[in-house]
Design a protein around this motif. Sequence first.
Motif, PDB file in Angstrom:
ATOM      1  N   UNK A 115       0.865  -1.503   0.353  1.00  0.00           N
ATOM      2  CA  UNK A 115      -0.021   0.049  -0.043  1.00  0.00           C
ATOM      3  C   UNK A 115       0.431   1.024  -0.361  1.00  0.00           C
ATOM      4  N   UNK A 116       1.843   0.963   0.828  1.00  0.00           N
ATOM      5  CA  UNK A 116       3.246   1.995   0.640  1.00  0.00           C
ATOM      6  C   UNK A 116       3.364   2.633  -0.123  1.00  0.00           C
ATOM      7  N   UNK A 117       4.309   1.570  -1.353  1.00  0.00           N
ATOM      8  CA  UNK A 117       4.895   1.665  -2.322  1.00  0.00           C
ATOM      9  C   UNK A 117       3.964   1.697  -3.581  1.00  0.00           C
ATOM     10  N   UNK A 118       2.186   1.869  -3.766  1.00  0.00           N
ATOM     11  CA  UNK A 118       1.865   1.727  -4.110  1.00  0.00           C
ATOM     12  C   UNK A 118       1.145   3.634  -3.818  1.00  0.00           C
ATOM     13  N   UNK A 119       1.375   4.354  -2.628  1.00  0.00           N
ATOM     14  CA  UNK A 119       1.598   5.754  -2.429  1.00  0.00           C
ATOM     15  C   UNK A 119       2.521   6.687  -3.464  1.00  0.00           C
ATOM     16  N   UNK A 149       6.444  -9.529  -5.078  1.00  0.00           N
ATOM     17  CA  UNK A 149       6.308  -9.607  -6.339  1.00  0.00           C
ATOM     18  C   UNK A 149       6.799 -11.439  -6.921  1.00  0.00           C
ATOM     19  N   UNK A 150       6.410 -11.977  -6.043  1.00  0.00           N
ATOM     20  CA  UNK A 150       7.008 -13.649  -6.423  1.00  0.00           C
ATOM     21  C   UNK A 150       5.845 -13.898  -6.220  1.00  0.00           C
ATOM     22  N   UNK A 151       5.058 -13.807  -5.073  1.00  0.00           N
ATOM     23  CA  UNK A 151       3.343 -14.019  -5.570  1.00  0.00           C
ATOM     24  C   UNK A 151       2.014 -13.064  -5.930  1.00  0.00           C
ATOM     25  N   UNK A 152       2.455 -11.690  -6.706  1.00  0.00           N
ATOM     26  CA  UNK A 152       2.036 -10.992  -7.776  1.00  0.00           C
ATOM     27  C   UNK A 152       2.415 -11.972  -8.670  1.00  0.00           C
ATOM     28  N   UNK A 153       3.658 -12.466  -9.075  1.00  0.00           N
ATOM     29  CA  UNK A 153       4.025 -12.752 -10.753  1.00  0.00           C
ATOM     30  C   UNK A 153       4.605 -12.046 -11.351  1.00  0.00           C
ATOM     31  N   UNK A 154       4.648 -10.879 -11.065  1.00  0.00           N
ATOM     32  CA  UNK A 154       5.927 -10.266 -11.419  1.00  0.00           C
ATOM     33  C   UNK A 154       7.194  -9.441 -11.222  1.00  0.00           C
ATOM     34  N   UNK A 208       2.343  -2.845  -8.341  1.00  0.00           N
ATOM     35  CA  UNK A 208       0.910  -1.595  -8.360  1.00  0.00           C
ATOM     36  C   UNK A 208       0.225  -1.807  -9.584  1.00  0.00           C
ATOM     37  N   UNK A 209       0.490  -1.910 -10.553  1.00  0.00           N
ATOM     38  CA  UNK A 209      -1.267  -2.016 -11.229  1.00  0.00           C
ATOM     39  C   UNK A 209      -1.324  -3.664 -11.541  1.00  0.00           C
ATOM     40  N   UNK A 210      -0.997  -4.271 -11.205  1.00  0.00           N
ATOM     41  CA  UNK A 210      -1.559  -5.838 -10.580  1.00  0.00           C
ATOM     42  C   UNK A 210      -2.070  -5.586  -9.884  1.00  0.00           C
ATOM     43  N   UNK A 266      -3.698  -2.565  -7.687  1.00  0.00           N
ATOM     44  CA  UNK A 266      -5.015  -2.455  -8.526  1.00  0.00           C
ATOM     45  C   UNK A 266      -5.952  -2.733  -9.730  1.00  0.00           C
ATOM     46  N   UNK A 267      -5.020  -3.487 -10.201  1.00  0.00           N
ATOM     47  CA  UNK A 267      -6.450  -4.413 -11.102  1.00  0.00           C
ATOM     48  C   UNK A 267      -6.642  -5.110 -10.154  1.00  0.00           C
ATOM     49  N   UNK A 268      -6.118  -5.811  -9.661  1.00  0.00           N
ATOM     50  CA  UNK A 268      -6.670  -7.365  -8.673  1.00  0.00           C
ATOM     51  C   UNK A 268      -8.131  -6.246  -7.191  1.00  0.00           C
ATOM     52  N   UNK A 269      -7.407  -4.873  -7.086  1.00  0.00           N
ATOM     53  CA  UNK A 269      -8.657  -4.538  -6.275  1.00  0.00           C
ATOM     54  C   UNK A 269      -7.427  -4.946  -4.383  1.00  0.00           C
ATOM     55  N   UNK A 270      -6.036  -5.325  -4.452  1.00  0.00           N
ATOM     56  CA  UNK A 270      -5.576  -5.258  -2.968  1.00  0.00           C
ATOM     57  C   UNK A 270      -5.543  -4.031  -2.596  1.00  0.00           C
ATOM     58  N   UNK A 271      -4.948  -2.400  -3.607  1.00  0.00           N
ATOM     59  CA  UNK A 271      -5.036  -1.976  -3.118  1.00  0.00           C
ATOM     60  C   UNK A 271      -6.369  -0.863  -3.855  1.00  0.00           C
ATOM     61  N   UNK A 272      -6.195   0.220  -2.696  1.00  0.00           N
ATOM     62  CA  UNK A 272      -6.945   1.198  -3.814  1.00  0.00           C
ATOM     63  C   UNK A 272      -6.159   2.855  -3.650  1.00  0.00           C
ATOM     64  N   UNK A 273      -6.355   3.727  -5.188  1.00  0.00           N
ATOM     65  CA  UNK A 273      -5.508   4.737  -5.025  1.00  0.00           C
ATOM     66  C   UNK A 273      -6.690   5.865  -4.473  1.00  0.00           C
TER      67      UNK A 273
END
Length: 209
Positions: A156-160, A186-191, A198-200, A202-209
């Motif tokens: 969440x902080x990285x997304x900010x 990164x490993x869990x999100x496969x990126x 962050x993009x993944x 947001x798409x999956x709804x894990x974080x919200x801006x």
Amino acid sequence: MKAPEPIHIMIVDDHPVVREGFASMIGTEPDMILVAEARDGEQARELFRQHHPDVTLMDLRMPGLNGVDTIRSIRREFPQSRFIVLTTYDGDEDIYRALEAGAQAYLLKDMLCDEILSAIRAVHGGQRRIPAAVGTRLAERMSGLGLSGREQEVLELVAKGKSNKEVAADLGITEATVKGHLTNILGKLGVTDRTQAVITALRRGLVQL
């Protein structure tokens, strides 16, 4: 023979135009009646106590109390209450949280009116309604590795837009620990990098801006 009682429905959405659209749709159905409209979660709780709707159409993202927390709150007080989440978001984390909170259906707002009306009748009859596309997203969520609480905080902080140093300061941990959490994320999100993470997320709804 006495006609059956119509299905009593409440709409919860912070956009007046959306509420008007659903109200118009429900108004054309002889077996349904709109008993309440709420603009946010707090108002939804108050109106639920007054009207005891059979089915509530719930938006996910609203100012103040969000849809998932509103469902949880109402179901603590009224365990038999029935909810259909109607949203524009199809992220797998959004779906998982809504169903975990007790929603019986998860529909997207761009679905056909007939599909939404059919879902209302199904949920009123005690059934669940999860469209195939939504079910696929949910399966992805269930098969994936969930983030730990600390990993969620880091993400969440990285997304900010915060740097590793800033994340470390905010959480009271070392930069090395932050890097370790990021590697796991990164490993869990496969990126492969934080931007993709962050993009993944947001798409999956894990974080919200």
